[in-house]
Design an enzyme around this catalytic site. Structure first.
Site, PDB file in Angstrom:
ATOM      1  N   ILE A  79       0.150  -7.796  -4.252  1.00 40.53           N
ATOM      2  CA  ILE A  79       1.018  -8.162  -3.127  1.00 40.53           C
ATOM      3  C   ILE A  79       0.108  -8.426  -1.937  1.00 40.53           C
ATOM      4  O   ILE A  79      -0.345  -7.498  -1.268  1.00 40.53           O
ATOM      5  CB  ILE A  79       2.038  -7.054  -2.805  1.00 40.53           C
ATOM      6  CG1 ILE A  79       2.973  -6.825  -3.992  1.00 40.53           C
ATOM      7  CG2 ILE A  79       2.861  -7.440  -1.575  1.00 40.53           C
ATOM      8  CD1 ILE A  79       4.045  -5.777  -3.756  1.00 40.53           C
ATOM      9  N   HIS A  80      -0.178  -9.690  -1.687  1.00 42.21           N
ATOM     10  CA  HIS A  80      -1.024 -10.074  -0.555  1.00 42.21           C
ATOM     11  C   HIS A  80      -0.151 -10.640   0.564  1.00 42.21           C
ATOM     12  O   HIS A  80       1.077 -10.680   0.447  1.00 42.21           O
ATOM     13  CB  HIS A  80      -2.127 -11.040  -0.996  1.00 42.21           C
ATOM     14  CG  HIS A  80      -1.647 -12.229  -1.747  1.00 42.21           C
ATOM     15  ND1 HIS A  80      -1.425 -13.442  -1.155  1.00 42.21           N
ATOM     16  CD2 HIS A  80      -1.305 -12.388  -3.061  1.00 42.21           C
ATOM     17  CE1 HIS A  80      -0.997 -14.309  -2.062  1.00 42.21           C
ATOM     18  NE2 HIS A  80      -0.909 -13.692  -3.225  1.00 42.21           N
ATOM     19  N   ALA A  81      -0.750 -11.066   1.642  1.00 42.18           N
ATOM     20  CA  ALA A  81      -0.037 -11.385   2.888  1.00 42.18           C
ATOM     21  C   ALA A  81       1.107 -12.386   2.739  1.00 42.18           C
ATOM     22  O   ALA A  81       2.220 -12.124   3.213  1.00 42.18           O
ATOM     23  CB  ALA A  81      -1.029 -11.878   3.935  1.00 42.18           C
ATOM     24  N   ALA A 126       4.024 -11.093   0.570  1.00 41.31           N
ATOM     25  CA  ALA A 126       4.569  -9.899   1.227  1.00 41.31           C
ATOM     26  C   ALA A 126       5.461 -10.311   2.386  1.00 41.31           C
ATOM     27  O   ALA A 126       6.552  -9.765   2.565  1.00 41.31           O
ATOM     28  CB  ALA A 126       3.447  -8.992   1.712  1.00 41.31           C
TER      29      ALA A 126
END
Length: 85
Positions: free
Chosen positions: A14-16, A19
């Site tokens: 779950i990256h920027a 997310a």
């Protein structure tokens, strides 16, 4: 309360970007939405909480929805996760 578990399949976890999109989806729900991993549970409507979980590829997260539109929220968020993470 409704809940479901999901194993992250995105290589970056779950990256920027996802997310932020997930938080937008959760914020559109009237019910309370929580996301949990490894005993830590945070408000899914807050980007710092979601990023703070540090969910990586292959790890399991649990989404919990509690409130008026919990059925719709579970369906919408599970679909989002399957399509994006």
């Amino acid at each position: 309360m409704k809940e479901f578990s999901y194993v992250i399949t995105d290589e970056q976890g779950i990256h920027a970007r996802p997310a932020g999109l997930f938080v937008k989806e959760a914020a559109a729900c009237e019910c309370d939405v929580k996301i949990a991993k490894g005993g830590k549970e945070v408000d899914a409507k807050r980007i710092l909480g979601v990023m703070g979980l540090g969910a990586k590829c292959g790890e399991e997260i649990t989404i919990k929805c509690d409130g008026a539109d919990e059925d719709e929220a579970i369906d919408k968020l599970s679909k989002f996760l399957q399509e994006n993470l």
